[in-house]
Design an enzyme around this catalytic site. Structure first.
Site, PDB file in Angstrom:
ATOM      1  N   ASP A  73       1.405   6.916 -14.897  1.00  0.00           N
ATOM      2  CA  ASP A  73       1.980   7.838 -15.916  1.00  0.00           C
ATOM      3  C   ASP A  73       2.945   6.963 -16.848  1.00  0.00           C
ATOM      4  O   ASP A  73       3.305   7.127 -17.988  1.00  0.00           O
ATOM      5  CB  ASP A  73       2.577   8.958 -15.624  1.00  0.00           C
TER       6      ASP A  73
HETATM    7  C1  BGC Z   1       7.609   9.718 -13.429  1.00  0.00           C
HETATM    8  C2  BGC Z   1       6.080   9.971 -12.921  1.00  0.00           C
HETATM    9  C3  BGC Z   1       5.555  11.358 -13.364  1.00  0.00           C
HETATM   10  C4  BGC Z   1       5.832  11.404 -14.974  1.00  0.00           C
HETATM   11  C5  BGC Z   1       5.110  12.601 -15.538  1.00  0.00           C
HETATM   12  C6  BGC Z   1       7.656  10.079 -14.988  1.00  0.00           C
HETATM   13  O1  BGC Z   1       8.945  10.240 -15.168  1.00  0.00           O
HETATM   14  O2  BGC Z   1       8.048   8.615 -13.214  1.00  0.00           O
HETATM   15  O3  BGC Z   1       5.898   9.642 -11.680  1.00  0.00           O
HETATM   16  O4  BGC Z   1       4.185  11.345 -12.971  1.00  0.00           O
HETATM   17  O5  BGC Z   1       6.902  11.281 -15.287  1.00  0.00           O
HETATM   18  O6  BGC Z   1       5.858  13.743 -15.179  1.00  0.00           O
HETATM   19  C1  NOJ Z   2       3.072  11.329 -10.658  1.00  0.00           C
HETATM   20  C2  NOJ Z   2       2.131  12.072 -11.192  1.00  0.00           C
HETATM   21  O1  NOJ Z   2       2.170  13.374 -10.815  1.00  0.00           O
HETATM   22  C3  NOJ Z   2       0.787  11.444 -11.004  1.00  0.00           C
HETATM   23  O2  NOJ Z   2      -0.242  12.044 -11.713  1.00  0.00           O
HETATM   24  C4  NOJ Z   2       0.843   9.927 -11.268  1.00  0.00           C
HETATM   25  O3  NOJ Z   2      -0.240   9.318 -10.997  1.00  0.00           O
HETATM   26  C5  NOJ Z   2       1.978   9.179 -10.530  1.00  0.00           C
HETATM   27  N1  NOJ Z   2       3.253  10.109 -10.791  1.00  0.00           N
HETATM   28  C6  NOJ Z   2       2.134   7.775 -10.879  1.00  0.00           C
HETATM   29  O4  NOJ Z   2       2.633   7.713 -12.214  1.00  0.00           O
END
Ligand code: BGC
Ligand code: NOJ
Length: 814
Positions: free
Chosen positions: A487
């Site tokens: 993400d």
């Molecule tokens: C986090 C991710 C997460 C994303 C969406 C980011 O701040 O580091 O792990 O998937 O937010 O909520």
């Molecule tokens: C947490 C999110 O819930 C997941 O969808 C994502 O793949 C990982 N973070 C990596 O960013």
């Protein structure tokens, strides 16, 4: 250092000191009513949706972290001394403190001045309530007059609004009180037809429903005035902060034990039967009364607990293993399925780290979570698949998340994550392999929940795949869109405004940045689609999907291979990300794990080279880091990944979710030692002896362990709700132990450590119970099978013609 121990026979983790480095939590409920509970009885409850139907409050960013929950206070009427058997919130020095976290229940209690008190908290199956069974024993040789106070703080339903909109909220709180039962009915007068209740089995000496009256001015939960004084004030909440507290007086003879039951529940009335008498403002209680009466009765509560125990016993019995490694056994047999149940139910929505107001159920998260859950309750997996598919857009694209209460997709954290569509194929393939229920593909499912747009699920899968083919970039690799699995790799974002969301900001048209990860994912899903089409008797379609997968693999080989490892992406300028050419972020874990997992380069050395690079450059004793070197500063063209200080989260943290991809990749190459070594590095049970460093619970996976660049290398964060649960379960059971559901039967293909003499397992699959013994006879991974005494060619056990039977499998690995 340890803070407790595993009691594997009882399937519990027993915490023996309350001051764990972080709250060590458990989940109550596994259907519609949920709560999370810490080892000191903190936590909150909700009905289906932690944001929209919050039953009790969670105080965000609180100090201490874990404050507010299901607290019980005991007061010695002779001395005036008072304490909480869960340690918090009074924090008296207790003797024999123990918190037993089990499958869907927690038992917390201690001894204090020879009064022993323990509370069993659980949610009965098929009910929207939680039971607290408090047992108090007087170990003194003289009678003990005691006061018991219960306490909970109601949330005014919408947790986000509850935490912010005080100008309204301080005026709307309403309750109704009956002997022993407190009803919370804020907003029931208008558009809500649900209310909460807090009931007590013993005659009460008093109650409180207004927080200020119970706590007293300028006091916290650690020394409520009512408890200190020894009497409730029978306060009736009008606005401000409605709570529930019962005051019960007990006189315990020496050695006497008394049980008091408290119920906290959620109830809905039909809109036309909200009030009794009609026209009044009084809650109609005819349908809730029998439920309350039933569970205030001890034998019903005990039966409900037994039913919960057997429910879990049955679920866990579907796959049990006996290997030479205790950490493998304990995680596979007990805790990993338990965590997978929580991630299936809640995705990433509600824990102490996911506050329940930020996200609904993620599309990519929920589809992947199926991998660890589908064997347990396939019918619920089916329902989830159809719900998710119904939020799919006609383009084949996906909302990034949906609200469990409404089952509707929402764009709160954006769409256009170009990996999202593929995970539906991954989830459905897992379901088909587990169940053989091909009928699911013919289910009519709408797009974007619009009636009239229904198409068979199979068509949804096709559109998912086509979505990528219609969005290829300059190198014939998939355009990344807002981001892919990571993400935080935001290649089209270019955000320079503080606080702007990386998840919803797009400043580039997205026609250049490409993802090698999505390409690898598409190779996997293309081959799954080919297999699915072939099984449906559509050889032409099957060939077309196989061809697309081949073309994608070709594009990866041509433009996604960096020499020693797979490239991660191309940025908006068409420059490489995750290449030896880069100054920082030279190698990323995701494409290494996923490309090999998808079968790329197994024969010609690419896979082996990529995995060796991972071993050399990314692996640490605490797990495999996401990339190296970490980004040392913020890069406009990379986005959130470079917003994190080095070593944390997606910036070179050990992001546990993708470690099992490498384990599977190693297993695919036949490297059992490495695969299992990686498995143990992040296995929470194996990390138990370093609890003071790891800090999170030793029984569930965290999302992240700080990487080598972080000053706190080895420290875990964000436990429970992570894709790590499903993927590790999948990696260890299906690829290392190699007990793998396939379209045609149960495949047995262990890739285990060289030093293991073998293992045993029981696996229920499509109505048959398989008793498997794997025995090592040589140092390779060649498998020969003897099934019910007869040898079977290959390593797939053909489906039993007579389901319900027991099948004995002897697998020789040489
Ligand atoms: C986090 C991710 C997460 C994303 C969406 C980011 O701040 O580091 O792990 O998937 O937010 O909520
Ligand atoms: C947490 C999110 O819930 C997941 O969808 C994502 O793949 C990982 N973070 C990596 O960013």
């Amino acid at each position: 250092m340890r803070y407790g121990y595993f009691d594997d026979d009882s399937r519990e983790y027993v915490i023996t000191r309350p001051d764990t480095p972080l709250p060590w939590i458990n989940y109550l409920g596994c259907q519609a009513y949920f709560g999370l509970i810490s080892n000191t009885a903190g936590g909150y409850s909700f009905y289906r949706d932690a944001r929209l139907r919050r039953v009790t409050r969670y105080r965000y960013n609180n100090v201490p972290f874990d404050m507010g929950g299901r607290y019980i206070y005991l007061r010695d009427e002779q001395s005036g001394d008072f304490w909480s058997p869960s340690w918090q919130p009074t924090c008296r020095e207790l003797e024999d403190y123990r918190c037993r976290h089990g499958m869907g229940y927690s038992i917390i209690g201690a001894r204090y001045r020879d009064i022993e008190a323990r509370t069993r908290y659980f949610v009965p199956l098929d009910e929207n309530l939680e039971i607290w069974q408090l047992s108090i024993t007087n170990l003194r040789s003289w009678p003990a007059p005691l006061s018991v106070f219960s306490s909970i703080e109601f949330c005014l339903w919408d947790a986000q609004d509850d935490a912010t909109n005080f100008q309204r909220n301080f005026s709307i709180g309403e309750v109704e009180i009956e002997p022993g039962i407190i009803y919370h009915k804020t907003e029931y007068r208008e558009r809500r037809n649900h209310f909460a209740y807090f009931a007590c089995s013993a005659p009460v000496a008093g109650f409180d429903t207004q927080r200020e009256a119970f706590l007293g001015p300028y006091r916290g939960w650690d020394r409520p005035l009512a408890v200190e004084r020894g009497s409730a004030s029978n306060s009736v909440a009008h606005g401000w902060a409605p709570i529930g507290s019962h005051h019960v007086k007990v006189l315990l003879e020496p050695r006497e034990t008394r049980q008091i039951i408290f119920l906290l529940g959620y109830h809905e009335n039909p809109v036309e039967q909200k009030f009794d008498p009609p026209g009044s403002q009084i809650i109609h209680k005819a349908s809730v009364r029998p439920v309350i009466a039933k569970y205030l009765n001890r034998s019903h509560a005990d039966l409900a607990f037994q039913a919960l125990r057997s429910y879990w016993c049955d679920l866990l019995s579907i796959c049990q293993v006996d290997t030479p490694d205790v950490h493998t056994n304990r995680m596979v047999n007990i805790w990993n399925p338990c965590q997978s149940m929580a991630t299936f139910n809640l995705s990433r929505s509600a824990s102490f780290y996911e506050s329940g107001i930020g996200r609904g159920l993620g599309y990519r998260d929920s589809t992947q979570d199926l991998l660890g859950f589908v064997h347990m309750v396939p019918a619920r997996a089916r329902e989830r698949i159809l719900d998710l598919a119904a939020t799919q857009l006609p383009t084949g694209g996906a909302y990034h998340q949906y609200q469990p209460l409404t089952r509707r997709g929402n764009n709160d954290i954006g769409g256009n994550f170009n990996d999202d569509p593929h995970w539906l194929i991954v989830g459905v393939a897992a379901y088909l392999k587990e169940t053989g229920d091909w009928s699911i593909l013919d289910e009519p499912v709408p797009y974007d929940n619009q009636p009239g747009t229904e198409q068979p699920l199979y068509e949804h899968l096709q559109r998912s795949f086509r979505y990528t083919l219609e969005r290829l970039g300059p190198h014939d690799l998939p355009l990344i869109g807002r981001a892919d699995w990571n993400d935080c790799l935001n290649l089209n974002c270019f955000s320079d405004s503080p606080g702007q969301s990386f998840q919803t900001t797009t400043n580039k048209d997205g026609k250049v940045a490409e993802s090698v990860f999505i390409a690898a994912l598409a190779v996997l899903t293309g081959r799954e689609m080919a297999a699915i089409a072939a099984h449906r008797g559509k050889p032409k379609e099957a060939a077309a999907y196989a061809e697309e997968a081949t073309l994608m693999e070709r594009a990866i080989r041509a433009h996604g291979w960096d020499g020693q490892w797979f490239l991660r992406a191309y940025d908006d300028f068409g420059r490489k990300v995750g290449s030896a050419e880069c100054e920082e972020g030279r190698i990323f874990i995701e494409p290494q794990g996923f490309a090999v997992l998808a079968g790329i380069g197994l024969e010609d050395g690419l896979a082996a080279a990529a995995l060796d690079s991972v071993y050399q450059l990314l692996a640490t004793e605490h797990g495999i880091m996401l990339q190296q070197p970490a980004y040392s500063r913020y890069y406009l063209h990379l986005g959130e990944i470079s917003s994190y200080p080095p070593g944390y989260k997606e910036n070179a943290g050990i992001f546990c979710h993708n470690n099992p991809w490498v384990m599977i990749a190693e297993a695919r190459l036949g490297h059992g030692d490495r695969a299992h070594d990686y498995y143990l590095r992040i296995n929470p049970s194996a990390r138990e002896p370093i609890s003071e460093l790891h800090r999170c619970e030793p029984y569930v996976y965290p999302q992240m362990i700080a990487g080598r660049d972080a000053p706190t290398h080895g420290e875990a964060k964000n436990s429970w709700l992570t894709g790590t649960a499903a993927w590790n379960y999948y990696a260890i059971t299906q690829w290392i132990l190699g007990i793998r559901p396939s379209y045609d039967g149960l495949e047995i293909a262990p890739v285990i450590p060289a030093g293991w003499p073998g293992f045993r397992a029981t696996r229920k699959f499509r109505g048959t119970t398989y008793y498997i013994t794997a025995r090592r006879a040589g140092s390779g991974n060649q498998v020969s099978l003897i099934v019910d005494g007869g040898s079977v060619p290959g390593n797939i056990i053909p489906l039993a013609s007579n389901p319900g039977t027991h099948v004995t499998v002897e697998a020789t690995v040489s």
